[in-house]
Motif scaffolding. Structure first.
Motif, short mmCIF file in Angstrom:
data_model
loop_
_atom_site.label_atom_id
_atom_site.label_comp_id
_atom_site.label_asym_id
_atom_site.label_seq_id
_atom_site.Cartn_x
_atom_site.Cartn_y
_atom_site.Cartn_z
N THR A 172 3.34 7.15 3.46
CA THR A 172 3.51 5.87 4.16
C THR A 172 3.59 4.76 3.13
N LEU A 173 4.67 4.01 3.16
CA LEU A 173 4.88 2.86 2.27
C LEU A 173 4.84 1.60 3.12
N SER A 174 3.94 0.69 2.79
CA SER A 174 3.83 -0.57 3.53
C SER A 174 4.24 -1.72 2.63
N PHE A 175 5.24 -2.47 3.06
CA PHE A 175 5.79 -3.59 2.31
C PHE A 175 5.52 -4.89 3.06
N THR A 176 5.40 -5.98 2.32
CA THR A 176 5.35 -7.30 2.91
C THR A 176 6.53 -8.11 2.41
N ARG A 177 7.03 -8.97 3.28
CA ARG A 177 8.20 -9.78 2.93
C ARG A 177 7.81 -10.87 1.93
N THR A 189 0.84 -1.19 0.00
CA THR A 189 0.00 0.00 0.00
C THR A 189 0.88 1.24 0.00
N TYR A 190 0.36 2.28 -0.61
CA TYR A 190 1.04 3.57 -0.70
C TYR A 190 0.02 4.64 -0.32
N GLU A 191 0.29 5.37 0.76
CA GLU A 191 -0.60 6.43 1.22
C GLU A 191 0.11 7.77 1.14
N GLN A 192 -0.62 8.75 0.65
CA GLN A 192 -0.09 10.12 0.52
C GLN A 192 -1.05 11.05 1.26
N ASP A 193 -0.54 11.70 2.30
CA ASP A 193 -1.40 12.53 3.16
C ASP A 193 -2.63 11.75 3.61
N ALA A 194 -2.39 10.50 4.02
CA ALA A 194 -3.41 9.59 4.59
C ALA A 194 -4.42 9.08 3.58
#
Length: 227
Positions: free
Chosen positions: A115-120, A36-41
């Motif tokens: 906010t950048l959310s990564f999964t392994r 997921t990629y969030e920009q200013d929430a």
């Protein structure tokens, strides 16, 4: 099920992220896929991004618009990345890791909160896996046109692996034809009007974004009735 689990982990991570952690290189090294990629929430669309963090303080990024390499420095929960990138990977990030989730919070080149959310992952998935995810039946439940939101009921979108698609509203066919799923750039091109829609996943849901008009469709997997 796997997408729902990822969404649950992201929720747990959001609740725990307020507690400052101290990390070592072995906590963040490995291969990660952007979820997921969030920009200013606000959730934003993105092309596939894979981040490999090595134990020798180097990193590599694989993405559609061009691969890059760089070096990093990790101090407590701060990750400083140095490369030729002008968007994300030449910045300082606050780090949070929970199990197989890596979350980076910071600013982009325009000083926006990101906010950048990564999964392994163990290996970079093939492009055909994305097509497999897109194919099937979806419920189109919301259309966003800039700040205007329209909620829909009984509207279905289906597409098969030959590119045949149908849009149904209250059981009536509204549109049907052929579409091309561009797996590398994660786009769906509808042949009847040659429009390109960026296809991206938000948890278990599908988003279709027309970058020229600003229109965005929100879809979720159709729930099959047991009756």
């Amino acid at each position: 099920m796997e997408r729902n689990l990822t969404k649950f982990i992201l929720l747990c991570a959001g609740l725990l992220a307020g507690c400052q952690q101290s990390y070592e290189i072995q906590d963040i090294e490995g291969l990660w896929q952007l979820e997921t990629y969030e920009q200013d929430a606000l959730a934003k669309s993105f092309s596939p991004v894979f981040l490999e963090i090595n134990d020798n303080r180097s990193f590599a990024v694989s993405r559609v618009k061009g691969d890059l390499t760089g070096v990093y420095k990790l101090q407590s929960d701060k990750l400083e990345m140095y490369s030729t990138d002008v968007e994300w990977f030449n910045s300082t990030w606050s780090v949070f890791r929970y199990q197989d989730l890596l979350k980076l919070k910071g600013k982009d080149d325009r000083d926006r909160n990101v906010t950048l959310s990564f999964t392994r992952i163990s290996e970079v998935p093939g492009f055909e896996e994305f097509e497999h995810t897109i194919v099937g039946e979806w419920e189109l439940y919301k259309i966003r046109n800039h700040n205007k939101v329209e909620r829909l009921k009984n509207t279905l979108f289906s597409i098969d692996n030959q590119g045949n698609y149908t849009i149904l509203a209250a059981g009536d066919v509204q549109e049907s034809g052929l579409a091309v799923i561009n797996t590398r750039h994660r786009k769906i091109i509808f042949e009847h009007d040659k429009t390109e829609w960026k296809a991206w996943l938000y948890g278990s849901e599908l988003r279709l974004t027309n970058e020229k008009t600003g229109v965005e469709y929100s879809l979720k997997r159709r729930e099959l009735s047991l009756n």
